[in-house]
Design a protein around this motif. Structure first.
Motif, PDB file in Angstrom:
ATOM      1  N   PHE A   1       0.836  -1.196   0.000  1.00  0.00           N
ATOM      2  CA  PHE A   1       0.000   0.000   0.000  1.00  0.00           C
ATOM      3  C   PHE A   1       0.871   1.247   0.000  1.00  0.00           C
ATOM      4  O   PHE A   1       0.667   2.170  -0.783  1.00  0.00           O
ATOM      5  CB  PHE A   1      -0.925  -0.004   1.227  1.00  0.00           C
ATOM      6  CG  PHE A   1      -1.652   1.299   1.429  1.00  0.00           C
ATOM      7  CD1 PHE A   1      -2.767   1.608   0.670  1.00  0.00           C
ATOM      8  CD2 PHE A   1      -1.205   2.223   2.365  1.00  0.00           C
ATOM      9  CE1 PHE A   1      -3.428   2.798   0.848  1.00  0.00           C
ATOM     10  CE2 PHE A   1      -1.858   3.423   2.552  1.00  0.00           C
ATOM     11  CZ  PHE A   1      -2.981   3.722   1.793  1.00  0.00           C
ATOM     12  N   TRP A   2       1.868   1.301   0.893  1.00  0.00           N
ATOM     13  CA  TRP A   2       2.727   2.472   0.985  1.00  0.00           C
ATOM     14  C   TRP A   2       3.587   2.626  -0.265  1.00  0.00           C
ATOM     15  O   TRP A   2       3.879   3.743  -0.690  1.00  0.00           O
ATOM     16  CB  TRP A   2       3.581   2.431   2.246  1.00  0.00           C
ATOM     17  CG  TRP A   2       2.744   2.590   3.471  1.00  0.00           C
ATOM     18  CD1 TRP A   2       2.513   1.664   4.439  1.00  0.00           C
ATOM     19  CD2 TRP A   2       1.977   3.742   3.833  1.00  0.00           C
ATOM     20  NE1 TRP A   2       1.655   2.168   5.394  1.00  0.00           N
ATOM     21  CE2 TRP A   2       1.305   3.448   5.048  1.00  0.00           C
ATOM     22  CE3 TRP A   2       1.772   4.987   3.261  1.00  0.00           C
ATOM     23  CZ2 TRP A   2       0.466   4.353   5.677  1.00  0.00           C
ATOM     24  CZ3 TRP A   2       0.940   5.897   3.889  1.00  0.00           C
ATOM     25  CH2 TRP A   2       0.296   5.578   5.085  1.00  0.00           C
ATOM     26  N   ALA A   3       3.987   1.521  -0.878  1.00  0.00           N
ATOM     27  CA  ALA A   3       4.761   1.593  -2.121  1.00  0.00           C
ATOM     28  C   ALA A   3       3.915   2.212  -3.233  1.00  0.00           C
ATOM     29  O   ALA A   3       4.387   3.056  -4.000  1.00  0.00           O
ATOM     30  CB  ALA A   3       5.249   0.211  -2.526  1.00  0.00           C
ATOM     31  N   VAL A   4       2.653   1.835  -3.319  1.00  0.00           N
ATOM     32  CA  VAL A   4       1.747   2.387  -4.332  1.00  0.00           C
ATOM     33  C   VAL A   4       1.525   3.878  -4.079  1.00  0.00           C
ATOM     34  O   VAL A   4       1.546   4.690  -5.007  1.00  0.00           O
ATOM     35  CB  VAL A   4       0.409   1.610  -4.350  1.00  0.00           C
ATOM     36  CG1 VAL A   4      -0.631   2.329  -5.188  1.00  0.00           C
ATOM     37  CG2 VAL A   4       0.627   0.195  -4.855  1.00  0.00           C
ATOM     38  N   VAL A   5       1.339   4.267  -2.843  1.00  0.00           N
ATOM     39  CA  VAL A   5       1.144   5.679  -2.507  1.00  0.00           C
ATOM     40  C   VAL A   5       2.384   6.486  -2.903  1.00  0.00           C
ATOM     41  O   VAL A   5       2.274   7.555  -3.510  1.00  0.00           O
ATOM     42  CB  VAL A   5       0.823   5.849  -1.004  1.00  0.00           C
ATOM     43  CG1 VAL A   5       0.899   7.306  -0.590  1.00  0.00           C
ATOM     44  CG2 VAL A   5      -0.541   5.274  -0.688  1.00  0.00           C
ATOM     45  N   LEU A   6       3.565   5.979  -2.596  1.00  0.00           N
ATOM     46  CA  LEU A   6       4.801   6.679  -2.927  1.00  0.00           C
ATOM     47  C   LEU A   6       4.985   6.797  -4.434  1.00  0.00           C
ATOM     48  O   LEU A   6       5.324   7.867  -4.948  1.00  0.00           O
ATOM     49  CB  LEU A   6       5.992   5.948  -2.298  1.00  0.00           C
ATOM     50  CG  LEU A   6       7.357   6.550  -2.590  1.00  0.00           C
ATOM     51  CD1 LEU A   6       7.474   7.932  -1.969  1.00  0.00           C
ATOM     52  CD2 LEU A   6       8.454   5.645  -2.083  1.00  0.00           C
TER      53      LEU A   6
END
Length: 132
Positions: free
Chosen positions: A23-28
């Motif tokens: 999730f955080w990788a996609v947001v970044l």
């Protein structure tokens, strides 16, 4: 006395739900993509606006605005009738024909006061460009 959960005892614990690393990788990646899309590559230009005025007979006045991301020592100019980054010295010296502003089959001549240039086509049609 009621049992206290492990999270409630920790001072650095938060009440936010746990998110996966995906999730955080996609947001970044989404944030980086949004930042990158608004940028031009170094040494390139794009036309932002183009206006044509054909109100006078046998004459068309065209104005265009370009956005350029030029490298050090370069400035926005015209090459082959398209916006481009050119050597800043050409603009400083007003030697407009050195930036090759005309198409391949056209001849370039400086205006008498060096305020621009003309591109003459083989059939005799003349395009005049002035710098403001």
């Amino acid at each position: 006395m009621a049992p206290v959960s492990r999270l409630a005892r920790r001072k650095d614990a938060s009440r936010w739900p746990r998110m996966s690393s995906t999730f955080w990788a996609v947001v970044l990646l989404t944030a980086l993509l949004l930042l990158y899309c608004g940028q031009l590559a170094a040494g390139t230009c794009e036309i932002v606006t183009l206006d044509r005025d054909s109100s006078q007979p046998r004459r068309t006045i065209a104005r265009q605005t370009a956005r350029c991301a030029c490298k050090k020592g370069q400035i926005a100019g015209t090459t082959r009738a398209r916006p481009a980054c050119v050597d800043a010295g050409i603009v400083r010296k007003k030697q407009w024909c050195e930036m090759v502003p005309c198409l391949e089959d056209e001849g370039c001549d400086l205006l008498v006061n060096k305020s621009g240039w003309t591109c003459t086509q083989p059939g005799g049609r003349v395009k005049t460009t002035t710098v403001s």
